[in-house]
Design a protein around this motif. Structure first.
Motif, short mmCIF file in Angstrom:
data_model
loop_
_atom_site.label_atom_id
_atom_site.label_comp_id
_atom_site.label_asym_id
_atom_site.label_seq_id
_atom_site.Cartn_x
_atom_site.Cartn_y
_atom_site.Cartn_z
N ALA A 105 0.83 -1.20 0.00
CA ALA A 105 0.00 0.00 0.00
C ALA A 105 0.87 1.25 0.00
O ALA A 105 0.58 2.22 -0.71
N GLU A 106 1.95 1.23 0.77
CA GLU A 106 2.85 2.38 0.82
C GLU A 106 3.53 2.58 -0.52
O GLU A 106 3.67 3.71 -1.00
N LEU A 107 3.94 1.49 -1.16
CA LEU A 107 4.57 1.59 -2.47
C LEU A 107 3.61 2.21 -3.48
O LEU A 107 3.99 3.07 -4.27
N LEU A 108 2.35 1.79 -3.45
CA LEU A 108 1.35 2.35 -4.35
C LEU A 108 1.16 3.84 -4.07
O LEU A 108 1.07 4.65 -5.00
N ARG A 109 1.09 4.21 -2.81
CA ARG A 109 0.91 5.62 -2.44
C ARG A 109 2.07 6.46 -2.96
O ARG A 109 1.88 7.54 -3.53
N ILE A 110 3.29 5.96 -2.79
CA ILE A 110 4.46 6.69 -3.28
C ILE A 110 4.43 6.78 -4.80
O ILE A 110 4.69 7.83 -5.37
N TRP A 111 4.12 5.65 -5.45
CA TRP A 111 4.04 5.61 -6.92
C TRP A 111 3.12 6.71 -7.44
O TRP A 111 3.45 7.42 -8.38
N MET A 112 1.96 6.84 -6.82
CA MET A 112 0.96 7.81 -7.27
C MET A 112 1.45 9.25 -7.12
O MET A 112 0.98 10.13 -7.83
N SER A 113 2.41 9.49 -6.24
CA SER A 113 2.90 10.85 -6.02
C SER A 113 4.07 11.22 -6.93
O SER A 113 4.46 12.37 -6.98
N LEU A 114 4.62 10.24 -7.66
CA LEU A 114 5.80 10.51 -8.50
C LEU A 114 5.42 11.11 -9.85
O LEU A 114 4.40 10.77 -10.42
N PRO A 115 6.32 11.98 -10.38
CA PRO A 115 6.14 12.44 -11.75
C PRO A 115 6.41 11.29 -12.73
O PRO A 115 7.08 10.31 -12.38
N ASP A 116 5.90 11.41 -13.94
CA ASP A 116 6.01 10.33 -14.94
C ASP A 116 7.45 9.87 -15.17
O ASP A 116 7.71 8.67 -15.27
N LYS A 117 8.38 10.79 -15.23
CA LYS A 117 9.78 10.42 -15.49
C LYS A 117 10.32 9.52 -14.37
O LYS A 117 11.00 8.52 -14.64
N GLN A 118 10.01 9.85 -13.14
CA GLN A 118 10.46 9.03 -12.02
C GLN A 118 9.73 7.69 -11.98
O GLN A 118 10.31 6.67 -11.60
N LYS A 119 8.46 7.67 -12.37
CA LYS A 119 7.72 6.41 -12.44
C LYS A 119 8.40 5.46 -13.43
O LYS A 119 8.55 4.26 -13.16
N GLN A 120 8.81 5.99 -14.58
CA GLN A 120 9.46 5.16 -15.58
C GLN A 120 10.80 4.63 -15.08
O GLN A 120 11.15 3.47 -15.31
#
Length: 118
Positions: free
Chosen positions: A87-102
């Motif tokens: 759940a924490e990983l998903l929360r962090i993922w949702m807060s990242l900009p697209d470049k960092q997500k990639q």
């Protein structure tokens, strides 16, 4: 004996708290109770009063209906992420900009590939 609805509401409190990165202590402080009471709500050991559930919804920033969603069927997203780390990983993922997500996705893929080779 714990009623299934009380257990479901408690699970939804826990999931909502995890998704927001809030501790039991922080949530208890926000709604005017001890963290031990939040623990009891989350396990379904104690029932949550309507007014307390209202306060919890406000503290977590969710509609009151959030606590009853998925009772008829499992919430497809949260059922895939049953533990705090996921759940924490998903929360962090949702807060990242697209470049960092990639970049993070590339790292995760390379880690998974390495694990398969070991």
């Amino acid at each position: 004996m714990t009623h299934p609805i009380d257990k479901h509401v408690g699970t939804r409190i826990r999931q909502g708290r995890w998704m927001r990165g809030t501790t039991q202590q922080d949530l208890g402080d926000a709604v005017g109770c001890k963290f031990q009471q939040i623990q009891k709500y989350e396990t379904g050991a104690n029932r949550v009063s309507a007014s307390r559930l209202w306060d919890i919804a406000k503290a977590l920033g969710v509609p009151i209906t959030y606590f009853f969603e998925g009772k008829e069927q499992a919430d497809p997203v949260l059922s895939m992420f049953p533990d705090r780390g996921s759940a924490e990983l998903l929360r962090i993922w949702m807060s990242l900009p697209d470049k960092q997500k990639q970049a993070l996705l590339g790292l995760a893929k390379s880690m998974a590939d390495r694990e398969g080779q070991a």
